[in-house]
Structure formats: C-alpha cells, structure tokens
Design a protein around this motif. Structure first.
Motif, short mmCIF file in Angstrom:
data_model
loop_
_atom_site.label_atom_id
_atom_site.label_comp_id
_atom_site.label_asym_id
_atom_site.label_seq_id
_atom_site.Cartn_x
_atom_site.Cartn_y
_atom_site.Cartn_z
N LEU A 561 0.83 -1.20 0.00
CA LEU A 561 0.00 0.00 0.00
C LEU A 561 0.86 1.25 0.00
O LEU A 561 0.54 2.26 -0.63
N LEU A 562 1.98 1.15 0.70
CA LEU A 562 2.91 2.29 0.75
C LEU A 562 3.43 2.59 -0.67
O LEU A 562 3.42 3.75 -1.11
N GLN A 567 3.15 5.93 -5.55
CA GLN A 567 2.86 6.07 -6.98
C GLN A 567 1.71 7.05 -7.19
O GLN A 567 1.73 7.87 -8.10
N ALA A 568 0.69 6.95 -6.32
CA ALA A 568 -0.45 7.86 -6.44
C ALA A 568 0.02 9.30 -6.23
O ALA A 568 -0.40 10.22 -6.94
N GLN A 569 0.91 9.45 -5.27
CA GLN A 569 1.45 10.78 -4.97
C GLN A 569 2.16 11.34 -6.21
O GLN A 569 1.96 12.50 -6.57
N TRP A 612 -7.55 0.77 -6.45
CA TRP A 612 -8.24 2.05 -6.27
C TRP A 612 -7.23 3.19 -6.23
O TRP A 612 -7.42 4.23 -6.84
N LEU A 613 -6.12 2.97 -5.53
CA LEU A 613 -5.10 4.01 -5.42
C LEU A 613 -4.51 4.36 -6.78
O LEU A 613 -4.08 5.48 -7.02
N LYS A 656 10.17 4.20 -8.97
CA LYS A 656 10.10 4.93 -10.24
C LYS A 656 9.23 4.14 -11.19
O LYS A 656 9.59 3.04 -11.56
N ILE A 657 8.11 4.66 -11.54
CA ILE A 657 7.33 3.87 -12.47
C ILE A 657 6.76 4.68 -13.62
O ILE A 657 6.10 4.15 -14.46
N THR A 658 7.00 5.94 -13.64
CA THR A 658 6.32 6.66 -14.70
C THR A 658 7.27 7.18 -15.77
O THR A 658 8.46 7.39 -15.52
#
Ligand SMILES: Nc1ncnc2c1ncn2[C@@H]1O[C@H](COP(=O)(O)OP(=O)(O)OP(=O)(O)O)[C@@H](O)[C@H]1O
Ligand SMILES: [Mg+2]
Length: 717
Positions: A561-562, A567-569, A612-613, A656-658
């Motif tokens: 979740l962290l 990632q959502a951030q 959802w996140l 790093k995912i984006t």
C-alpha cells in the motif's frame, strides 16, 4: 439457426431487465466503480443481452470480464463462465463477492459441503447465483451437462461466456483439449447466446474459435492489439558481459516493483532466481519441477508482495491476475509472437507505464530452432497430418527472431504479426528501436560481427550442435503446446480440473551412467535443491493455518500500500500526504473488514485498495484519508511495526514507475545498495558452493582481455 428471444419466464420478483446505454453505464458505476465503458465493452454487452452470439477480441487487460459481468447483473438468471484455470476463477469470484455480486465457482478443489450448497442453489428454481464459473472439464461431465440442461429448460441460463477462447484452437498457442468439448454446448443449449473472449487470436484462430463453438452470425468485435502503456526493448546477450548481472541491475534500477521473468528451462529459473536473491532482489523460481505446495507458496508470496520477482517457465501466467506488474522480462526468446504478446502483456494491466524486456541470444535462438525442428520430426513420425502445424511453429518463431534481429519499430512488428498494419508514429517512441534507433542499429551491427567471429573461430557456445541427447526435454516440457495435456503430462500445472500432482522429480530424473562431471554436479545440485525446497515447503505448510493473517503478511500488505500511495502521490502531482501513516491506515481498514474472514479475502481487499489508489482522484484520496484523525491509536499502530523483516528491502526511495524514468532508468545501470545485513552469513549449501565456484571461474574468464573489451564497449553506449 434463428434464436428465440431470451427466456424470461422465471424472472424473480420485481427484478427487471436492464437495457440501453445509460442504464448499463449506471450498472457499471454502481457495481464496479468505473465511469465509462472501455473499447468495445458496450457493444459486446448489448449484443449478448439481445441474445446474439459474440466473438470479442480485446487486448490483455482490456476489460473482457466486464462483457459478461455486466450482463450478469443486468438481468436475473445465470451467466455460465468457462474458465481454463481454477486460480483465475477463484480470483474473479472473490473480487465479485467483494462487490456484493453473487458469484460462485465449481471445481474439484472445493469441499463437498461448498459444492452441495451451490448445487442446491442452482437446483432451487430461484437461484441467487448470478455468475457461475466452471472449468471446461466439468462441462464435459454428463452429470453437470444434465444440470445445465435443467437450468436451461427453466429459462434461467442467460449467457455462456468462454474466457480465453483461443484455448479451443489447435492453432492457438495455448491449446487445451478439454476446450474442444465445448463445441457440444450449442447443440445442447441451442438458444443461449455464447460470448467467446480472447486477447490473442490471429485470424486463423479467430475463425477456428467461431467454427468450433458453432457461433451463429456472431457480432465480431476486434480491438487493436496495441498496448500503448508497454515499452518494448531487446537486449543482446552476446553483447553483454553478464546477462544475469544486467538483469539484476535493471530490476534494481526500476525500484521495488512487481516483475515476472520468463525462462525456457527450469534450471535457468532456479539459477537466475538464486542470482537475483543474492543481489538483494526478493525473488523465487516457479516451474513444474516444484511440488504444488511450493508453487502455491511462491504464488501467494508474489501476490502479497512478499517477493518482488517470480522467475518462471511459461507454466506461470494465464490467470495470474496482478494488475501492477511493472516489467516482464524474457530471459530466453519465446517460441512465438502470440506467446510473447500474452506473456509480455501481463505487464501493466492497470494501464500504467510498464515495460517488456527481451534478452536475445544466438544460443537461445539455435536452441529453440532445434526444439521446434525436433518437434516437427516427432510429429511428422506420429502423424503426417500434424506436419502443417509444426511448420507453423517454425514460421511463428521466425517472426520472433525478426522482432529481435531486425531494426525498425518493435510495436509495429508485434501488431503486424496479428494482421494489424499501423504507422510507426503510433509507437510514440515507446520502443527502443524508435527511441534510440542509432543505438539499436549499432547493436545489431555488433551482433552480426560477434556472430561472424564466433563462427569463424568455431568458438561457439551453442549447446545443441549435433547431439540430440544433450537437450533434456523435461526441462522444456512447459514450453510445449498444451496438446501434451492429452497424454496426461506431468508438467501441466495450469491448475485446471484435470490437474495432477507433479510426481517427485527426483524419481523421474535418471542420470545416465555415461554423464559427464558437469551433468553429475547439476544432478546433485538439483537433487539438493529439491530436497530442501520440499522440506521447507512441507514445514511451512504444516505450520501454517491457511486462514491466519500473519504479522508478516500484514507488513507486506502495508509495504504494498505504501508503494501504491507513493505512486499515487507521483501521479497526482504535489499531493502532500503522510504516506507511512496512510499505508498503516489503509491496511488496518482491510484488516478490520476481513481480518476474521481469512487470508484470501484480506488479500483481495488489499489488492482492490491498491487498484483504487492507482486511479483515484486527489479529492477521493484525501477524503478517504481524512478519516485518519479517527484512526485508533491502540493495537493497530503498535502492530504496525513488524517484528521481523524476513526479506532484504531495498532502500530506494519512491518507486520509479512513470514516463521516461521507467524506460531509461535501466540504461544507466545504477546499482542500488541493499540494506546492510547484520546477521552472520549462512553456511553455504552444496549448490551455493558450486555456483560460487562457477562464478569465480566466470570472473576469471571475465578478465580475459577480449571479453573485457567487449564489456567496455557495451558500457560506453
Ligand atoms: N470500463 C472500464 N473502466 C476502467 N477500468 C476497467 C473497465 N473495464 C475493466 N476495467 C479494469 O481493467 C482491468 C482488466 O480487466 P480484465 O481482467 O477484465 O481484463 P481482460 O481483458 O480479461 O485481460 P486478460 O486478457 O489479461 O485476462 C481490471 O482491473 C478491470 O477492473
Ligand atoms: Mg481475462
């Protein structure tokens, strides 16, 4: 045959039949929380609701399930879903139940009590179940067919959905003989619309599926095969000094993300996984040589993020429903573009930027050619009618070789193999050939030179030059087409209803008396590994109460979740949230809801929170986290600190995912340090000892000036 209108005579109470776009969109929002239909979903849903057969080709992760899930909630009655894997059924049923939708599955793995309850419900005349998932094997049993006929005659069978429908075709890459038996459904249940769904079907397979299932005037819906969120890249093993090291650097540079690595051979899985673990990456091997307990344990650990990377043969895949796989690596070239598309397509099912990395080596190419040629010979001997099929395997493989060996957009090549002609601009530089064309051209040139030198000096590491005994077919049995199932292959671990326990691999492995030292060492090494694996897994399974949610599991869920919060951030820009506290809060919500129901429900709740996140808005996120003020300070917070942290956790800051970062990170080959190990090193096992000696030898050979030069050259790029 003209279809009669859908049977409606036994509609329950006030429930009505939902039709029309607006009403269907409402159902989508209400039950699944998605705002709009994607791609061809609406067309498929409307077709089957009107009683028409439909063939639906949508890319991996495109949302095919919705095409039968919405019809199931749109009208009373039962939607029968045929699914190739029990794991897949369990997953979907659990997710549907979580959303309050009455779904069940029937399989040999259930207790008779659970099965009886479902049978009672469907026999009742007023079944509450809306979606009933079954395996093709069950459909072919006379008892179940009789039951289906009864439901049908009461007008309660609304739709038959055949998921992964390409499995019916011998031309498909995942042929399953049990799917063939589905052809009787049309004649037994003539008026029920059939929906065939697949992500991978070349035109010939599409036709075969439609004919085999006797679809009548079906609505054929085809979406593009393009997966715009996947970045495609090939690395050339012959130009790399150490492909294992390259892969571990790559995985480290991306961060603590979920990954799958595919290998051709089981030994490579074991070996590579050990290497990754030694490099500080949490990983495990998965293949048919492991017993089912061990496989389940690896799968559970991967799904719950206890391990980051699964290094597997093709036995790992269909039905593995993890949406946030950020990278799929192929350590060996796959046998066909269909297989490659399906496997690489397991990345980025959440539509977020993801990556496909293929390590291409000339030895691998020769090995695969040998296997396919051998298969051709064998099949030709056993049945001359199979000849066309084997030739097809070779042609399919050539497409894969071209994907690796020729310059030009990789995406375009994938799409072309599925009959789609697209302009290169569609790629938007999201493959290495479009993004770094000069570099790729240079590698290809070097590859040609390297291979020419190797051939000239007869210095070839090709394993399969002349002797066919060198190739141990057991090692590759997971690669073979599924027609092996018909012969009751021990290696079919796809978890369908005809699954058989894999027999002890040690018993099977007969070491020829004339084996060389290398083979003997390998044999002993594997014997030892299996011995320990079985021992460990037996101990673990005996001790573990399957339902108990351990602190370690809770901790790994928090970690997951962290990551999702971070990632959502990133995705939402400068959103300021306390990620650690928020992760604890979200995990405790999942635990409060499902802590008593058991591990599976808890897993699933965590997974849906992660999902959802990945799509939620800033407002929704802050609203949900706003309740943190009411976050209890009692045992939940105190339990937030894990007692133990069994795996090495990489301290890498935000994942790093984006965008560019994801694609370019590996090129820099930065190696990130694992947190320091404070414990004494363990006494090495025999296999560790052998592999460390081998490594030392390898390192010595690396000092060879020719190799060093090659390494330097590659690093300079
Ligand atoms: N209309 C939609 N809007 C947003 N998300 C959707 C929509 N439809 C489906 N999804 C989501 O897309 C994801 C993939 O869906 P699904 O598992 O049905 O894909 P699939 O086409 O069956 O893929 P595969 O071929 O890999 O089985 C799921 O998380 C699902 O919730
Ligand atoms: Mg699916």
């Amino acid at each position: 045959m003209k279809k009669s209108p859908l049977p409606l005579q036994h509609i329950r109470g006030s429930e009505t039949h939902v039709r029309g776009k607006e009403a269907l969109v409402k159902l989508l929002r209400w039950h699944f929380g998605h705002s709009e239909f994607r791609g061809n979903q609406l067309e498929a849903i409307e077709a089957v609701l009107s009683g028409r057969d439909c063939f639906c080709l949508m890319p991996t992760g495109g949302g095919k399930s919705m095409c039968f899930q919405i019809p199931a909630v749109a009208k009373p009655g039962i939607v029968l879903v045929v699914c190739p894997l029990i794991a897949l059924m369990e997953n979907q049923v659990m997710a549907l139940k979580e959303k309050g939708i009455a779904a069940e599955y029937l399989s040999s793995t259930q207790t008779s009590h659970a099965k009886n309850k479902i049978h009672e419900d469907i026999d009742s005349g007023k079944p509450s179940v809306r979606l009933l998932y079954v395996t093709p094997e069950l459909i072919s049993t006379p008892g179940f067919m009789l039951k289906l006929t009864k439901i049908y005659s009461r007008g309660l069978l609304n739709l038959i959905a055949i998921d992964e429908a390409h499995c019916i075709s011998t031309w498909g890459h995942d042929f399953r003989p049990s799917y063939r038996k589905l052809s009787s459904l049309r004649s037994r249940l003539p008026d029920v619309p059939i929906l065939a769904l697949t992500a991978t079907a070349v035109p010939k397979v599409q036709q075969d599926v439609i004919e085999s299932l006797c679809l009548q005037n079906p609505l054929v819906l085809k979406s593009s095969f393009n997966r715009p969120n996947i970045y495609y890249e090939v690395r050339y093993k012959d130009l790399l000094d150490d492909a294992y090291a390259d892969m571990s650097n790559l995985l480290k540079s991306i961060g603590d993300v979920c990954a799958i690595v595919y290998c051709l051979e089981r030994t490579t899985c074991d070996d590579l996984s050990a290497h990754l673990s030694n490099s500080g990456i949490s990983s495990a091997a998965y293949h048919a040589g492991l017993n089912s307990k061990m496989r389940t344990s690896v799968l559970d650990d991967w799904i719950s993020s206890k391990i980051q990377v699964v290094v597997a043969t093709v036995a790992f895949g269909m039905g593995i429903d993890r949406k946030d796989v950020r990278i799929v690596c192929h350590y060996n070239i796959p046998k066909s573009m269909e297989a490659f598309y399906q496997e690489s397509g397991r990345a980025g099912r959440d539509q977020l930027p993801s990556r496909s990395m293929l390590y291409y080596g000339m030895d691998d190419r020769k090995k695969m050619e040998f296997i396919l040629n051998n298969a051709e010979k064998k099949k030709f001997q056993s049945s001359s009618s199979e000849e066309g099929l084997s030739k097809k395997s070779l042609t399919d493989f050539i497409q894969m070789v071209e994907y690796c060996e020729s310059s030009g957009c990789r995406r375009k090549k994938i799409l072309k193999s599925f009959g789609e002609q697209v302009p290169t601009s569609l790629c938007r530089k999201s493959c290495d050939a479009c993004k770094h064309p000069n570099l790729v051209a240079k590698y290809l040139e070097e590859l040609t030179n390297t291979c020419a030198v190797q051939q000239k000096s007869r210095f070839s590491r090709i394993l399969i030059s002349s002797s066919s005994d060198i190739v141990d077919e057991k090692q590759f049995s997971e690669f073979w087409n599924r027609d092996e199932d018909a012969r009751g292959s021990e290696d079919d671990i796809s978890n369908s209803d005809d699954d058989t326990e894999v027999t002890e691999s040690l018993v099977r492995s007969k070491l020829p008396s004339n084996s060389g030292l290398e083979e003997k060492i390998d044999f002993l090494q594997h014997a030892e590994e299996r011995y320990y694996q079985n021992k460990v897994s037996d101990r673990q399974i005996n001790k573990l109460d399957k339902k108990v949610i351990s602190e370690t599991l809770r901790e790994s869920s928090k970690q997951r979740l962290l990551n999702a919060l971070k990632q959502a951030q990133q995705r939402l820009g400068n959103l300021t949230i306390e990620v650690e506290t928020s992760a604890c809060f979200l995990e405790s919500e999942c635990y409060k809801k499902y802590g008593k129901s058991g591990k599976s429900f808890y897993y699933s709740q965590v997974a849906s929170t992660v999902r959802w996140l990945s799509t939620t808005s800033s407002l929704d996120l802050t609203n949900r986290l706003g309740t943190i003020s009411s976050f209890p300070s009692d045992d939940i917070l105190s339990k937030a600190e894990p007692a133990t942290r069994p795996l090495l956790v990489l301290d890498q800051g935000p994942t790093k995912i984006t965008g560019e970062e994801l694609y370019d990170s590996a090129r820099s080959e930065t190696s990130l340090c694992a947190s320091p190990c404070t414990e004494l090193p363990a006494i090495p096992s025999f296999s560790e000892f052998v592999s460390s000696s081998r490594k030392a030898n390898d390192n010595r050979s690396k000092r060879d000036p020719e190799k060093l030069e090659k390494r330097m050259r590659y690093k300079k790029e």
